[in-house]
Design an enzyme around this catalytic site. Sequence first.
Site, PDB file in Angstrom:
ATOM      1  N   ARG A  61      40.297  23.464  41.275  1.00 47.46           N
ATOM      2  CA  ARG A  61      40.642  23.452  39.743  1.00 47.46           C
ATOM      3  C   ARG A  61      41.600  24.677  39.567  1.00 47.46           C
ATOM      4  O   ARG A  61      41.937  25.517  40.264  1.00 47.46           O
ATOM      5  CB  ARG A  61      39.415  23.473  38.955  1.00 47.46           C
TER       6      ARG A  61
ATOM      7  N   ASN B 185      44.727  31.789  46.711  1.00 43.12           N
ATOM      8  CA  ASN B 185      44.486  31.801  45.332  1.00 43.12           C
ATOM      9  C   ASN B 185      43.140  31.999  44.898  1.00 43.12           C
ATOM     10  O   ASN B 185      42.776  32.518  43.971  1.00 43.12           O
ATOM     11  CB  ASN B 185      45.147  30.368  44.725  1.00 43.12           C
TER      12      ASN B 185
ATOM     13  N   TYR C 284      38.296  44.209  39.739  1.00 46.85           N
ATOM     14  CA  TYR C 284      38.962  42.896  39.755  1.00 46.85           C
ATOM     15  C   TYR C 284      40.621  43.479  39.762  1.00 46.85           C
ATOM     16  O   TYR C 284      41.165  43.056  40.680  1.00 46.85           O
ATOM     17  CB  TYR C 284      38.902  42.266  38.588  1.00 46.85           C
TER      18      TYR C 284
ATOM     19  N   ALA D 216      41.116  44.833  43.372  1.00 49.74           N
ATOM     20  CA  ALA D 216      41.292  43.922  44.206  1.00 49.74           C
ATOM     21  C   ALA D 216      42.913  43.345  43.999  1.00 49.74           C
ATOM     22  O   ALA D 216      43.640  43.275  45.081  1.00 49.74           O
ATOM     23  CB  ALA D 216      40.302  42.898  44.075  1.00 49.74           C
TER      24      ALA D 216
HETATM   25  P1  NAP Z   1      39.233  29.328  38.207  1.00 50.15           P
HETATM   26  O1  NAP Z   1      39.648  27.998  37.381  1.00 50.15           O
HETATM   27  O2  NAP Z   1      37.988  29.989  38.048  1.00 50.15           O
HETATM   28  O3  NAP Z   1      39.128  28.583  39.895  1.00 50.15           O
HETATM   29  C1  NAP Z   1      38.705  29.047  40.947  1.00 50.15           C
HETATM   30  C2  NAP Z   1      38.979  28.584  41.999  1.00 50.15           C
HETATM   31  O4  NAP Z   1      38.629  29.570  43.479  1.00 50.15           O
HETATM   32  C3  NAP Z   1      38.108  27.419  42.268  1.00 50.15           C
HETATM   33  O5  NAP Z   1      38.799  26.309  43.066  1.00 50.15           O
HETATM   34  C4  NAP Z   1      36.899  27.669  43.079  1.00 50.15           C
HETATM   35  O6  NAP Z   1      36.169  26.751  43.868  1.00 50.15           O
HETATM   36  C5  NAP Z   1      37.783  28.704  43.911  1.00 50.15           C
HETATM   37  N1  NAP Z   1      36.867  29.723  44.689  1.00 50.15           N
HETATM   38  C6  NAP Z   1      35.791  30.636  44.049  1.00 50.15           C
HETATM   39  N2  NAP Z   1      35.243  31.320  44.867  1.00 50.15           N
HETATM   40  C7  NAP Z   1      35.642  30.707  46.079  1.00 50.15           C
HETATM   41  C8  NAP Z   1      35.241  31.178  47.355  1.00 50.15           C
HETATM   42  N3  NAP Z   1      34.186  32.187  47.802  1.00 50.15           N
HETATM   43  N4  NAP Z   1      35.703  30.253  48.247  1.00 50.15           N
HETATM   44  C9  NAP Z   1      36.595  29.323  48.121  1.00 50.15           C
HETATM   45  N5  NAP Z   1      37.143  28.997  46.962  1.00 50.15           N
HETATM   46  C10 NAP Z   1      36.464  29.858  45.861  1.00 50.15           C
HETATM   47  O7  NAP Z   1      40.216  30.154  38.580  1.00 50.15           O
HETATM   48  P2  NAP Z   1      42.145  30.250  37.920  1.00 50.15           P
HETATM   49  O8  NAP Z   1      41.993  30.710  36.644  1.00 50.15           O
HETATM   50  O9  NAP Z   1      42.687  29.062  38.263  1.00 50.15           O
HETATM   51  O10 NAP Z   1      42.370  31.480  38.944  1.00 50.15           O
HETATM   52  C11 NAP Z   1      42.981  31.293  40.231  1.00 50.15           C
HETATM   53  C12 NAP Z   1      43.367  32.435  40.874  1.00 50.15           C
HETATM   54  O11 NAP Z   1      44.424  32.998  39.852  1.00 50.15           O
HETATM   55  C13 NAP Z   1      42.309  33.730  41.062  1.00 50.15           C
HETATM   56  O12 NAP Z   1      42.553  34.272  42.322  1.00 50.15           O
HETATM   57  C14 NAP Z   1      42.466  34.603  39.702  1.00 50.15           C
HETATM   58  O13 NAP Z   1      42.185  35.827  39.923  1.00 50.15           O
HETATM   59  C15 NAP Z   1      44.080  34.528  39.570  1.00 50.15           C
HETATM   60  N6  NAP Z   1      44.497  34.780  38.208  1.00 50.15           N
HETATM   61  C16 NAP Z   1      43.982  33.796  37.079  1.00 50.15           C
HETATM   62  C17 NAP Z   1      44.429  34.255  35.889  1.00 50.15           C
HETATM   63  C18 NAP Z   1      44.216  33.488  34.500  1.00 50.15           C
HETATM   64  O14 NAP Z   1      44.277  33.851  33.456  1.00 50.15           O
HETATM   65  N7  NAP Z   1      43.303  32.317  34.751  1.00 50.15           N
HETATM   66  C19 NAP Z   1      45.422  35.373  35.509  1.00 50.15           C
HETATM   67  C20 NAP Z   1      45.890  36.044  36.790  1.00 50.15           C
HETATM   68  C21 NAP Z   1      45.252  35.653  38.040  1.00 50.15           C
HETATM   69  P3  NAP Z   1      35.168  25.807  43.199  1.00 50.15           P
HETATM   70  O15 NAP Z   1      35.734  24.986  42.400  1.00 50.15           O
HETATM   71  O16 NAP Z   1      34.494  25.069  44.501  1.00 50.15           O
HETATM   72  O17 NAP Z   1      34.230  26.711  42.679  1.00 50.15           O
END
Ligand code: NAP
Length: 249
Positions: free
Chosen positions: A17, A92, A157, A160
């Site tokens: 997702r 990611n 966070y 990291a």
């Molecule tokens: P998200 O919607 O919460 O999705 C998280 C994804 O990571 C899901 O596919 C989840 O899998 C997977 N995941 C979580 N823990 C895991 C584990 N232990 N092993 C394998 N997979 C795992 O997050 P997002 O917003 O798309 O963020 C993606 C990345 O971008 C993250 O690293 C986040 O820190 C970074 N980021 C996001 C933003 C933002 O504004 N959204 C901004 C800066 C950086 P499941 O579906 O199986 O739980």
Amino acid sequence: MTTETQKGMALVTGSSRGIGAGIAQKLGALGYHVLVNYVSNEAKAIEVVDKIIAAGGSAEPLRFDVSNEEEISSAFELIAKKGMPLQVLVNNAGISEDSLILRLKKDSLDRILQTNLVSAILCSKEAAKLMMKARTGSIIQISSVVGEMGNAGQVAYASAKAGMIGLTKSLAKELASRQIRVNAVTPGYIETEMTGALTEAQKLAITEKIPLGTLGQASDIAEIVGFLSSNASKYITGQVIGVNGGLYI
Ligand code: NAP
């Protein structure tokens, strides 16, 4: 680097997702066989795989917990046996748990560092082993703008995510002689489930600070990852590329 005609595999951690799903679909469209990693949400991962296949691409789901060293090793053993080169790794997968430092619990700190940073180091190590033999590859870390500018309530966070930048620059230097490139993308606020927890008032307050005036979309990150995976970026390594609407300039 990868050639534009012969594509191998691309592993996108946490691509069931959000941003990862957008990246997986982009890499599928570029012709990679995409390994759609997830930890708990199998149905969502299969949905992403189905979308890639429906668009004429190739993909499969791959479950492993990036915070578990043994699961990472087993997953990479499986990947090594697939008979196709691993050309792209996108680290990611990530979690966020916010807390002011005086309330920060050690188990939360460990979880955040393990899932966001240690996982990226261990997956990069495993991918490097495979890519070094092939003398080609692109490793991309999905860090965050808060790793660059800091954020109250996100000490763990942000630490990291800043660590992923150190990882990127060091690994780029280690692997350049093997033609393996390592870069980081630092997203700003992107509309996903992770930011879905923000209230409308919080979103408005954030949007007011973003010069381009909106939150970003997963596709904004997917486009730059597509570029960093391709030959079009063959002379780019060790870089940190902000995709944040101007939030951090
Ligand atoms: P998200 O919607 O919460 O999705 C998280 C994804 O990571 C899901 O596919 C989840 O899998 C997977 N995941 C979580 N823990 C895991 C584990 N232990 N092993 C394998 N997979 C795992 O997050 P997002 O917003 O798309 O963020 C993606 C990345 O971008 C993250 O690293 C986040 O820190 C970074 N980021 C996001 C933003 C933002 O504004 N959204 C901004 C800066 C950086 P499941 O579906 O199986 O739980």
